[in-house]
Each structure stands twice: as structure tokens, then as C-alpha cells.
Design a protein around this motif. Structure first.
Motif, PDB file in Angstrom:
ATOM      1  N   HIS A  74       5.023  -6.180  63.050  1.00  0.00           N
ATOM      2  CA  HIS A  74       4.138  -5.915  61.892  1.00  0.00           C
ATOM      3  C   HIS A  74       3.166  -7.070  61.682  1.00  0.00           C
ATOM      4  N   GLN A  77       3.439  -9.284  58.346  1.00  0.00           N
ATOM      5  CA  GLN A  77       4.775  -9.740  57.934  1.00  0.00           C
ATOM      6  C   GLN A  77       5.203 -11.097  58.467  1.00  0.00           C
ATOM      7  N   LEU A  88      17.347  -2.927  53.710  1.00  0.00           N
ATOM      8  CA  LEU A  88      15.978  -2.455  53.966  1.00  0.00           C
ATOM      9  C   LEU A  88      15.152  -2.129  52.716  1.00  0.00           C
ATOM     10  N   TRP A  91      14.556  -5.036  50.428  1.00  0.00           N
ATOM     11  CA  TRP A  91      13.765  -6.031  51.185  1.00  0.00           C
ATOM     12  C   TRP A  91      12.302  -5.604  51.208  1.00  0.00           C
ATOM     13  N   LEU A  92      12.062  -4.301  51.394  1.00  0.00           N
ATOM     14  CA  LEU A  92      10.677  -3.812  51.379  1.00  0.00           C
ATOM     15  C   LEU A  92      10.056  -3.964  49.995  1.00  0.00           C
ATOM     16  N   ARG A 199       3.693   4.937  57.591  1.00  0.00           N
ATOM     17  CA  ARG A 199       4.717   3.882  57.514  1.00  0.00           C
ATOM     18  C   ARG A 199       6.115   4.420  57.801  1.00  0.00           C
ATOM     19  N   PHE A 200       6.573   5.376  57.048  1.00  0.00           N
ATOM     20  CA  PHE A 200       7.793   6.157  57.308  1.00  0.00           C
ATOM     21  C   PHE A 200       7.773   7.331  56.347  1.00  0.00           C
ATOM     22  N   HIS A 227       8.694   4.752  61.707  1.00  0.00           N
ATOM     23  CA  HIS A 227      10.100   4.326  61.662  1.00  0.00           C
ATOM     24  C   HIS A 227      10.994   5.555  61.533  1.00  0.00           C
ATOM     25  N   GLU A 230      16.779   4.155  60.190  1.00  0.00           N
ATOM     26  CA  GLU A 230      17.083   2.720  60.246  1.00  0.00           C
ATOM     27  C   GLU A 230      18.286   2.370  59.384  1.00  0.00           C
ATOM     28  N   HIS A 266      13.735   1.881  65.633  1.00  0.00           N
ATOM     29  CA  HIS A 266      15.137   1.810  65.185  1.00  0.00           C
ATOM     30  C   HIS A 266      16.029   2.948  65.700  1.00  0.00           C
ATOM     31  N   SER A 291      16.281  -7.568  63.923  1.00  0.00           N
ATOM     32  CA  SER A 291      15.990  -6.962  62.619  1.00  0.00           C
ATOM     33  C   SER A 291      17.188  -6.143  62.141  1.00  0.00           C
ATOM     34  N   LEU A 295      18.852  -7.311  58.641  1.00  0.00           N
ATOM     35  CA  LEU A 295      18.816  -6.450  57.450  1.00  0.00           C
ATOM     36  C   LEU A 295      20.127  -5.689  57.257  1.00  0.00           C
ATOM     37  N   ASP A 317      10.107  -6.431  65.757  1.00  0.00           N
ATOM     38  CA  ASP A 317      10.069  -6.005  64.350  1.00  0.00           C
ATOM     39  C   ASP A 317       9.894  -7.171  63.377  1.00  0.00           C
TER      40      ASP A 317
HETATM   41  N1  GUN Z   1      10.517   0.977  57.326  1.00  0.00           N
HETATM   42  C1  GUN Z   1       9.338   1.132  56.688  1.00  0.00           C
HETATM   43  N2  GUN Z   1       8.638  -0.019  56.682  1.00  0.00           N
HETATM   44  C2  GUN Z   1       9.382  -0.914  57.346  1.00  0.00           C
HETATM   45  C3  GUN Z   1       9.183  -2.287  57.679  1.00  0.00           C
HETATM   46  O1  GUN Z   1       8.176  -2.904  57.360  1.00  0.00           O
HETATM   47  N3  GUN Z   1      10.177  -2.901  58.379  1.00  0.00           N
HETATM   48  C4  GUN Z   1      11.301  -2.233  58.755  1.00  0.00           C
HETATM   49  N4  GUN Z   1      12.233  -2.883  59.435  1.00  0.00           N
HETATM   50  N5  GUN Z   1      11.513  -0.951  58.441  1.00  0.00           N
HETATM   51  C5  GUN Z   1      10.561  -0.295  57.749  1.00  0.00           C
END
Ligand code: GUN
Ligand code: ZN
Length: 432
Positions: A74, A77, A88, A91-92, A199-200, A227, A230, A266, A291, A295, A317
Motif C-alpha cells: 500500500h 501506509q 484488522l 487497525w484500519l 478497497r474491499f 482484499h 482476511e 490474503h 501482515s 494483525l 502488504d
Molecule cells: N483490507 C482493506 N484494507 C486493507 C488494508 O489496508 N490492509 C489490509 N491488510 N487489509 C485491508
């Protein structure tokens, strides 16, 4: 002009995980390059006789490897690396997304892009699929710097219209317009390729995923990244957000977000049948072991991925990952498989393949980069540890190329990368 690089040479011309080849190693070897391409490799004395006029680069004692390729990292980041203590989703929301929102002015974005790209090169990474910023101006600055860096970069604007802080939210219509503009400006321009980057599913409504499908249909040779699977809380959230979907992949599948240049990071917790459908759709997986451990997301079912024929490569990651070194990620992948009952027995050849040939093929560059075969573009890295360190002492004792490579994956980090070359051009040289 022909140039000759003298070093211990190691690469993996086939796929050792599927039994097609192992290491190719030449002690005191040489790599001959001309006009940015590899024209020969072999024993140093023989190559010197074959190319007596060549300009010589004496890296004797050092190891020359193919440039490494990071298929999941990323851009915004770097400052988040090492942010401990959270799983996760928190953390986000608490650490990472607020940090990403700081790229709201051009100077900050450009500075972040330069530092990020330099960190890739300083770790021996010559190509990457980079998860971009949600902020179009920051992503534009990133593309400009990427084009100037000499690295082989694929990247795209991160997209989402929910579950993000306000400065990063964009409507589906904005996602469409901003992506389309950046695609027009940067796809296949100045060595850069565009990767569509929702993003996801958590942060993308169906309208955003629909827009992504439309963009993929409009421009068929785009790459795609996102993603998947994860973290268990993330998967449960996706289940609530998309009640019609049997599993996580179904949320992407419905919108046609599949195909040979699609990379999902992931995939630690696939549902029954999900891996098989992903493999049938020909998508690839970025395995990001440091990662996953950092996490506390889980461990990677590599055996299952192999059994269903899914392509995968090892990636950093950053900033969930603990740094840019793909040597370190290789070691983390090795250790993670050692912990699993069904773990794949990875050897140094497999690790090198997972950070060179495998990611090159996934990004559709396997004909040009990923090994040191004559005809390939001259992307390579020189690894030379400090003479008074642990790694130098271990290397003094090795008797086989496998041992040499095992020592590098275990101990070589950023400070051991002496120089990085892309297309025969030196893009990084360690100072001092
Ligand atoms: N899932 C959505 N955004 C992210 C990210 O920035 N890092 C990780 N590890 N998973 C995510
Ligand atoms: Zn990621």
C-alpha cells in the motif's frame, strides 16, 4: 555496449512448487547484458573470454538474483508500519485510514510517494502492484513519481463509498469518473499500468462494485486488485452487508471482477468451494505472511491453494506487513507453513520463485522478467552483506547454493541490498 556483472548467480527458471524446475546457480558467474536485456549468463572466466570488450562490474563475492516483485503493497501506509496491538478492522479505522487521509495535499503525497518508491528499490524490489490512495490528486502524484522511479509499477486509485473516514469517501459516480480519468492518463503510459482497486467489499456498495465491472469491461487489459477473506470479523461483516452472497468471492464474482490479471490479497479463510471458484476464474492470491501474523488474521492454507491450482505469490502488504523486504516475507511464509499440520514444505528455490517468477507471471510479465534467462529484461539485484555481520559469517560457511539462498532469506534485509537494476539501469545504489 555489453556489460558484464560478476557475482554468484541464482535464479529459478521454472515453478518448483509444481515440479517444473529448481534452482539454477552459478558460483563465480557472470551476467551479460546489452541494451537493457540479458544476453548470456555463465561461468565468469568463460563469459569474459566470450565478451572481451564488455564493461565489467565486479560484484565478486556478492549474490546476483532476479529483481523481486511485490504484488501487494500500500502506497499510503509506510508510516503505519509497526502500529501494534489491533486486529484488522480497528487497525484500519483507528490507525491506517486516518493516516491515509493525511495525503490531502500535493507536497505530502509526493513526499510519501518518493519515500515509498525508494523503499521498494532499496529492498531489491523492481516491480510492484501497488494499492493506491483514495485521493485522486495523491494518486496522480504517485503515478508521476512511479514513472520517474524506473520501477515497474502497476497501481490504481483506491475506491470506497462506505465504512471509510469522510475525507476518503467517494460516491460511485466519483469513483467511476476519477478512475476513468486516471486510466486515461496513466494506463500503459511511461512504463506504468493501471489496476482497478476497490478497497474491499466492506467499503464498497454494490453501486461501486458495479462501476468497477463497467470500467473492467470498457478497458479489458486493466489489472484488478482487492482484499478477500482476511479476518473473521471482516468476513462476518461482508455476510451481513451482502445477504444474497454465498461467500466473500461471490460479492466480486457477480460484478465480473475476475480474470488472469486479478489479484486478491490474503484469502486465509475461504469457504467451502470458494477456492475452487477463484481458481476456475483464474484469479491469483497475494500471500502476505508478516501482515497475517502482525494483525493476528490467521494463517495461509497454501496446500489448499496448490491443490485447487490457484496461482499465488508472496507479498509484503506494507503497512500491515512489517516492512518491504521480500526476503523477510519469504522467511515468514516458510515459518507459517512449518506451523501448519498441512503446511507446504517450502525450500529456498520455492521461496525465490514466490517473489520472482510467480509474481511476474501473475502480473502478465512472465515473458520479460522473473528469471535471468537470456532474452529477459535485465531486472536484478545485488546482495552483499556487511563483512563484519552475522550473514557474512554464515555465507563464509555455506557449501551449496541452496544454503546460500536459505541464509539470504533468513538474514538479508534492506542493508544488504547493494544495488538494484531495472532494464539494465541502476535505480538504487547503497551509500557508503
Ligand atoms: N483490507 C482493506 N484494507 C486493507 C488494508 O489496508 N490492509 C489490509 N491488510 N487489509 C485491508
Ligand atoms: Zn492490503
Amino acid at each position: 555496449m555489453i556489460e558484464l556483472f560478476r557475482a554468484h548467480i541464482i535464479d529459478v527458471p521454472g515453478d518448483p512448487l509444481r515440479g517444473t524446475a529448481g534452482l539454477r546457480a552459478i558460483e563465480d558467474g557472470a551476467l551479460a547484458i546489452d541494451a537493457g536485456r540479458i544476453i548470456d549468463l555463465g561461468n565468469y572466466t568463460e563469459l569474459t573470454a566470450r565478451f572481451p570488450q564488455a564493461m565489467q562490474h565486479d560484484w565478486s563475492g556478492a549474490t546476483l538474483l532476479p529483481g523481486m516483485i511485490d504484488i501487494h503493497v500500500h502506497f499510503p501506509q509506510l508510516p503505519v508500519i509497526g502500529s501494534m496491538g489491533l486486529p484488522l478492522l480497528s487497525w484500519l479505522s483507528e490507525r491506517t485510514l486516518p493516516a491515509e487521509a493525511a495525503l490531502d495535499n500535493e507536497a505530502a503525497a509526493r513526499d510519501a510517494a518518493r519515500r515509498f518508491l525508494r523503499s521498494l528499490a532499496a529492498n531489491g524490489t523492481t516491480g510492484a502492484l501497488v494499492f493506491g490512495s483514495h485521493i485522486a490528486a495523491a494518486q496522480e502524484a504517485f503515478f508521476q513519481e512511479a514513472a520517474d522511479s524506473g520501477l515497474r509499477i502497476c497501481s490504481g486509485l483506491a475506491l470506497g463509498d462506505r465504512e471509510l473516514p469522510a475525507p476518503l469517501l467517494r460516491s460511485a459516480d466519483q469513483c467511476y469518473r476519477e478512475s476513468r480519468e486516471l486510466i486515461k492518463r496513466w494506463h500503459n503510459k511511461r512504463g506504468v499500468r493501471y489496476a482497478l482497486t476497490p478497497r474491499f467489499s466492506v467499503s464498497c456498495s454494490e453501486a461501486v462494485l458495479e462501476v468497477c465491472g463497467a470500467l473492467m469491461r470498457e478497458q479489458r487489459d486493466l489489472l484488478f486488485q482487492s482484499h478477500i477473506n482476511e479476518n473473521q470479523d471482516e468476513i462476518a461483516l461482508v455476510r451481513r452487508q451482502f445477504p444474497w452472497a454465498d461467500d466473500y468471492f461471490a460479492t466480486y464474482e457477480r460484478y465480473g471482477l475476475t480474470g488472469r490479471c486479478s489479484v486478491y490479497a490474503h484469502n486465509l479463510h475461504p469457504a467451502p468451494d470458494e477456492c475452487e471458484r477463484m481458481a476456475a476464474a483464474q484469479v491469483a492470491v497475494a500471500h502476505c505472511p508478516s501482515s497475517n501474523a502482525f494483525l493476528g488474521s490467521g494463517s495461509f492454507p497454501m496446500q489448499q491453494h496448490l491443490k485447487c491450482g490457484m496461482r499465488f505469490a508472496v507479498a509484503s502488504d506494507v503497512g500491515g506487513g512489517t516492512g518491504f523486504s521480500l526476503f523477510k516475507e519469504g522467511l515468514a511464509a516458510y515459518e507459517m507453513q512449518r506451523q501448519r499440520d498441512d503446511g507446504v514444505a517450502l525450500d529456498p528455490a520455492a521461496l525465490l520463485y514466490l517473489v520472482t517468477g510467480a509474481p511476474a507471471a501473475i502480473l502478465g510479465m512472465g515473458d520479460h522478467v522473473g528469471s535471468l534467462d537470456p532474452g529477459m529484461l535485465a531486472d536484478f539485484v545485488i546482495v552483499a552483506p556487511a563483512s563484519d555481520g552475522t550473514l557474512a559469517a554464515v555465507l563464509d560457511a555455506v557449501t551449496t547454493p541452496e544454503q546460500r539462498l536459505g541464509a539470504l532469506f533468513t538474514l538479508a534485509r534492506e542493508e544488504c541490498i547493494a544495488a538494484t537494476y531495472v532494464g539494465g539501469r541502476e535505480i538504487y545504489r547503497r551509500s557508503g
